[in-house]
Design a protein around this motif. Structure first.
Motif, PDB file in Angstrom:
ATOM      1  N   GLN A 258       0.813  -1.209   0.000  1.00  0.00           N
ATOM      2  CA  GLN A 258       0.000   0.000   0.000  1.00  0.00           C
ATOM      3  C   GLN A 258       0.852   1.267   0.000  1.00  0.00           C
ATOM      4  O   GLN A 258       0.522   2.249  -0.667  1.00  0.00           O
ATOM      5  N   GLN A 259       1.973   1.266   0.739  1.00  0.00           N
ATOM      6  CA  GLN A 259       2.828   2.443   0.776  1.00  0.00           C
ATOM      7  C   GLN A 259       3.499   2.676  -0.571  1.00  0.00           C
ATOM      8  O   GLN A 259       3.602   3.811  -1.049  1.00  0.00           O
ATOM      9  N   GLU A 260       3.948   1.610  -1.216  1.00  0.00           N
ATOM     10  CA  GLU A 260       4.584   1.738  -2.531  1.00  0.00           C
ATOM     11  C   GLU A 260       3.578   2.177  -3.581  1.00  0.00           C
ATOM     12  O   GLU A 260       3.889   2.995  -4.458  1.00  0.00           O
ATOM     13  N   THR A 261       2.363   1.650  -3.495  1.00  0.00           N
ATOM     14  CA  THR A 261       1.310   2.060  -4.427  1.00  0.00           C
ATOM     15  C   THR A 261       1.002   3.537  -4.264  1.00  0.00           C
ATOM     16  O   THR A 261       0.857   4.276  -5.253  1.00  0.00           O
ATOM     17  N   LEU A 262       0.911   3.984  -3.014  1.00  0.00           N
ATOM     18  CA  LEU A 262       0.662   5.398  -2.747  1.00  0.00           C
ATOM     19  C   LEU A 262       1.800   6.260  -3.281  1.00  0.00           C
ATOM     20  O   LEU A 262       1.572   7.367  -3.792  1.00  0.00           O
ATOM     21  N   ALA A 449      -3.907  -3.747 -12.205  1.00  0.00           N
ATOM     22  CA  ALA A 449      -5.152  -3.514 -11.463  1.00  0.00           C
ATOM     23  C   ALA A 449      -4.793  -3.086 -10.044  1.00  0.00           C
ATOM     24  O   ALA A 449      -3.774  -3.518  -9.492  1.00  0.00           O
ATOM     25  N   THR A 450      -5.640  -2.246  -9.456  1.00  0.00           N
ATOM     26  CA  THR A 450      -5.414  -1.769  -8.087  1.00  0.00           C
ATOM     27  C   THR A 450      -6.652  -2.047  -7.248  1.00  0.00           C
ATOM     28  O   THR A 450      -7.765  -1.658  -7.626  1.00  0.00           O
ATOM     29  N   ALA A 451      -6.469  -2.731  -6.120  1.00  0.00           N
ATOM     30  CA  ALA A 451      -7.578  -3.044  -5.218  1.00  0.00           C
ATOM     31  C   ALA A 451      -7.164  -2.772  -3.785  1.00  0.00           C
ATOM     32  O   ALA A 451      -6.088  -3.212  -3.349  1.00  0.00           O
ATOM     33  N   ASN A 452      -8.016  -2.046  -3.055  1.00  0.00           N
ATOM     34  CA  ASN A 452      -7.739  -1.703  -1.653  1.00  0.00           C
ATOM     35  C   ASN A 452      -6.320  -1.173  -1.478  1.00  0.00           C
ATOM     36  O   ASN A 452      -5.599  -1.526  -0.534  1.00  0.00           O
ATOM     37  N   GLY A 453      -5.890  -0.316  -2.420  1.00  0.00           N
ATOM     38  CA  GLY A 453      -4.606   0.355  -2.298  1.00  0.00           C
ATOM     39  C   GLY A 453      -3.406  -0.479  -2.651  1.00  0.00           C
ATOM     40  O   GLY A 453      -2.277  -0.094  -2.325  1.00  0.00           O
ATOM     41  N   VAL A 454      -3.593  -1.608  -3.327  1.00  0.00           N
ATOM     42  CA  VAL A 454      -2.479  -2.480  -3.719  1.00  0.00           C
ATOM     43  C   VAL A 454      -2.477  -2.621  -5.242  1.00  0.00           C
ATOM     44  O   VAL A 454      -3.458  -3.084  -5.829  1.00  0.00           O
ATOM     45  N   LEU A 455      -1.375  -2.216  -5.875  1.00  0.00           N
ATOM     46  CA  LEU A 455      -1.218  -2.337  -7.321  1.00  0.00           C
ATOM     47  C   LEU A 455      -0.573  -3.675  -7.655  1.00  0.00           C
ATOM     48  O   LEU A 455       0.431  -4.060  -7.051  1.00  0.00           O
ATOM     49  N   SER A 456      -1.140  -4.375  -8.605  1.00  0.00           N
ATOM     50  CA  SER A 456      -0.550  -5.629  -9.069  1.00  0.00           C
ATOM     51  C   SER A 456      -0.316  -5.566 -10.567  1.00  0.00           C
ATOM     52  O   SER A 456      -1.090  -4.956 -11.306  1.00  0.00           O
ATOM     53  N   THR A 487       9.946   6.977  -8.866  1.00  0.00           N
ATOM     54  CA  THR A 487       8.877   7.693  -8.157  1.00  0.00           C
ATOM     55  C   THR A 487       9.237   8.036  -6.713  1.00  0.00           C
ATOM     56  O   THR A 487       8.362   8.458  -5.951  1.00  0.00           O
ATOM     57  N   GLU A 488      10.504   7.853  -6.323  1.00  0.00           N
ATOM     58  CA  GLU A 488      10.918   8.246  -4.970  1.00  0.00           C
ATOM     59  C   GLU A 488      10.622   9.726  -4.757  1.00  0.00           C
ATOM     60  O   GLU A 488      10.803  10.556  -5.659  1.00  0.00           O
ATOM     61  N   HIS A 489      10.201  10.063  -3.547  1.00  0.00           N
ATOM     62  CA  HIS A 489       9.687  11.403  -3.253  1.00  0.00           C
ATOM     63  C   HIS A 489      10.705  12.505  -3.527  1.00  0.00           C
ATOM     64  O   HIS A 489      10.362  13.549  -4.093  1.00  0.00           O
ATOM     65  N   GLU A 490      11.952  12.303  -3.154  1.00  0.00           N
ATOM     66  CA  GLU A 490      12.959  13.355  -3.274  1.00  0.00           C
ATOM     67  C   GLU A 490      13.619  13.403  -4.652  1.00  0.00           C
ATOM     68  O   GLU A 490      14.395  14.308  -4.938  1.00  0.00           O
ATOM     69  N   ARG A 491      13.325  12.440  -5.515  1.00  0.00           N
ATOM     70  CA  ARG A 491      14.008  12.390  -6.804  1.00  0.00           C
ATOM     71  C   ARG A 491      13.387  13.389  -7.784  1.00  0.00           C
ATOM     72  O   ARG A 491      12.201  13.365  -8.046  1.00  0.00           O
ATOM     73  N   LYS A 492      14.228  14.258  -8.340  1.00  0.00           N
ATOM     74  CA  LYS A 492      13.744  15.284  -9.264  1.00  0.00           C
ATOM     75  C   LYS A 492      13.804  14.818 -10.710  1.00  0.00           C
ATOM     76  O   LYS A 492      12.957  15.165 -11.519  1.00  0.00           O
ATOM     77  N   ASP A 493      14.822  14.056 -11.049  1.00  0.00           N
ATOM     78  CA  ASP A 493      14.962  13.573 -12.407  1.00  0.00           C
ATOM     79  C   ASP A 493      15.494  12.152 -12.366  1.00  0.00           C
ATOM     80  O   ASP A 493      16.080  11.718 -11.361  1.00  0.00           O
ATOM     81  N   TYR A 494      15.307  11.434 -13.451  1.00  0.00           N
ATOM     82  CA  TYR A 494      15.720  10.032 -13.486  1.00  0.00           C
ATOM     83  C   TYR A 494      15.927   9.658 -14.945  1.00  0.00           C
ATOM     84  O   TYR A 494      14.967   9.516 -15.706  1.00  0.00           O
ATOM     85  N   ARG A 495      17.200   9.529 -15.323  1.00  0.00           N
ATOM     86  CA  ARG A 495      17.523   9.200 -16.709  1.00  0.00           C
ATOM     87  C   ARG A 495      17.846   7.722 -16.843  1.00  0.00           C
ATOM     88  O   ARG A 495      18.182   7.051 -15.871  1.00  0.00           O
TER      89      ARG A 495
END
Length: 507
Positions: A258-262, A449-456, A487-495
């Motif tokens: 759930q945290q990774e999906t968020l 698909a995403t169910a109850n906050g979990v992406l698969s 998608t890490e929060h602090e990452r600004k760019d990603y090549r």
């Protein structure tokens, strides 16, 4: 048994039937993994221990569904003819459409999915409809998968998502009203006499324009194979050639918690894009990383100039007027193809994501884009109508497309669903969405698909596509790693260079 003819099978549905005739099965599996919660009310629900008990538990919800949806009582008449017909069964025997199996751990569901995808529907068997339910009991934690397996001719991913939501909802309603020991329902269900929902061609104009017909005549359906292969851009579509001699789908999967999906959802919001667009870039980065790149001495990354082709299925339900209900069981999809995707060492993750996002917005929100999607469906009207013609057409596509595939990657994303606010007896842990990997399809078929906050993510591929199963599973692991790093929060760019070096360092 006396069957009632319903209507001629629509073009898009007939196309999917022809895929099965040609030996490239196209069954879809949609469902959820459920966990029985502690009983808080007066009734005590126990998890079934054998097939008979499972049938007793599911009889009520399945009866309700069959009586609500006419498509669940269909079989096919004259399926190899130019005009196959849907036939309505006079009754549906639930004991013939509920299968029960067991697995040790949740991830062992891939074995069940592989079995289901490699087992074609028998159109000559008119005693069972074009779907069935699979119950896979997980011994490790006493959860269970409740899977709806159907032939793509009767529905798409969105309709299956809605139907399985109703199935779980009815299961919980039943659990709140009675105990499993009190259930004693008949297994023979009389289907409704309601007409089938209109197919797409009867709802909206799908006739292709003269320009579309000209393009297809010169570059697509009517162009000789050797000419088409000479003039079109080549794209990477697997490691080895494929033929129609064997249909064997292999399956792999991964989940985000759930945290990774968020994390992915928040990244989509902050970059003003969508989760699907992020999955697009991560999957393309992963292809280049695993199959088309290398790192020498730990610091010298190199990658080829191979181009990729990406197929995006589009749900047409909300794009036409009036829109088609999510509970309307049918096949209402088209596709957008993104060709000539070039991933170099300096390709930026978010720049590529935004480029793709802009194309999808243009293709699904402008009159021209929507018209093109509908014309794509309408082109099926011009395929052969003689007996066996559709099958011959599909086999001919193998010689026209590089390696017999239409794209490098395809992602079908049914989105966020199956959420359960409040207390329930059967709690959804995650969703499963998977489809057979036809040789005439993409090298990788990815279903999200995403169910109850979990992406698969479930990946399917033809066994003939890659030199080993390990190579495909490595790709899925790399896909997940790149997705989370980007998608890490602090990452600004990603090549891509950064993704490649990071993956090498972690090995």
């Amino acid at each position: 048994m006396v069957f009632t003819p319903i209507r001629e099978v629509a073009n898009l549905e007939r196309y999917n039937l022809a895929r099965a005739n040609a030996g490239t099965y196209f069954n879809v599996v949609v469902g959820t993994r459920l966990q029985l919660q502690s009983s808080e009310g007066a009734h005590t629900t126990q998890l079934p221990t054998d097939a008979t008990q499972w049938l007793r538990l599911l009889a009520g919800p399945l009866t309700w569904l069959i009586q609500q949806h006419p498509v669940l009582s269909l079989v096919i008449g004259e399926h190899r003819s130019a005009k196959p017909t849907f036939l309505r069964m006079p009754s549906v025997d639930l004991s013939k459409i509920v299968r029960v199996t067991s697995i040790q751990q949740p991830n062992d569901i891939v074995q069940t999915l592989e079995y289901e995808h490699n087992l074609p529907f028998d159109y000559l068997n008119t005693e069972v409809p074009l779907w069935h339910i699979v119950v896979a009991h997980v011994k490790e934690d006493n959860s269970f998968y409740l899977l709806y397996n159907f032939q793509h001719a009767i529905g798409d991913g969105r309709s299956a998502m809605a139907l399985t939501e109703q199935l779980v909802e009815r299961l919980n309603i039943q659990a709140s009203e009675t105990s499993s020991r009190e259930l004693d329902l008949p297994t023979m269900v009389i289907p409704p006499n309601d007409p089938l929902p209109f197919n797409l061609e009867k709802r909206v104009n799908c006739n292709p324009s003269l320009l579309m017909l000209f393009k297809e005549a010169t570059m697509g359906l009517l162009l000789p194979a050797f000419v088409k292969k000479t003039i079109e851009s080549k794209y990477w579509s697997g490691e080895i050639d494929a033929t129609l001699d064997l249909n064997e789908t292999q399956v792999g999967l991964w989940y985000l918690n759930q945290q990774e999906t968020l994390q992915v959802i928040e990244a989509a919001k902050s970059h003003n894009t969508t989760v699907n667009s992020i999955l697009f870039t991560a999957s393309n980065f992963a292809i280049k990383s695993v199959f088309l790149s290398k790192v020498e001495d730990g610091v010298k990354p190199t990658t080829t100039k191979d181009r990729l082709s990406f197929s995006t299925p589009v749900a047409l339900r909300p794009l036409i007027t009036p829109p088609i209900s999510r509970y309307d069981q049918g096949c209402y999809t088209s596709a957008i193809v993104t060709k000539d995707i070039e991933v170099s060492l300096d390709t930026g993750f978010w720049a590529l994501t935004q480029t793709y996002r802009n194309q999808i917005v243009k293709g699904t929100s402008t009159p021209t884009g929507i018209r093109h999607l509908l014309e794509h469906v309408g082109m099926l009207e011009y395929l052969p109508k003689r007996e066996g013609g559709w099958e011959d057409f599909l086999r001919g596509q193998v010689t026209k497309e590089q390696h017999g595939r239409l794209a490098t990657i395809e992602i079908s994303n049914v989105g966020k669903a199956w959420d359960q606010p409040g207390s329930v007896t059967f709690k959804i842990q995650n969703a499963i969405f998977s489809q057979s990997a036809g040789i005439t399809g993409s090298a990788f078929m990815l279903s999200a698909a995403t169910a109850n906050g979990v992406l698969s993510i479930v990946g399917t591929w033809q066994k003939a596509t890659f030199s080993s199963r390990e190579r495909a599973e490595e790709y899925l692991r790399e896909f997940k790693r790149i997705l989370l790093e980007a998608t890490e929060h602090e990452r600004k760019d990603y090549r891509f260079r950064e993704a490649l070096l990071s993956g090498h360092a972690s090995k």
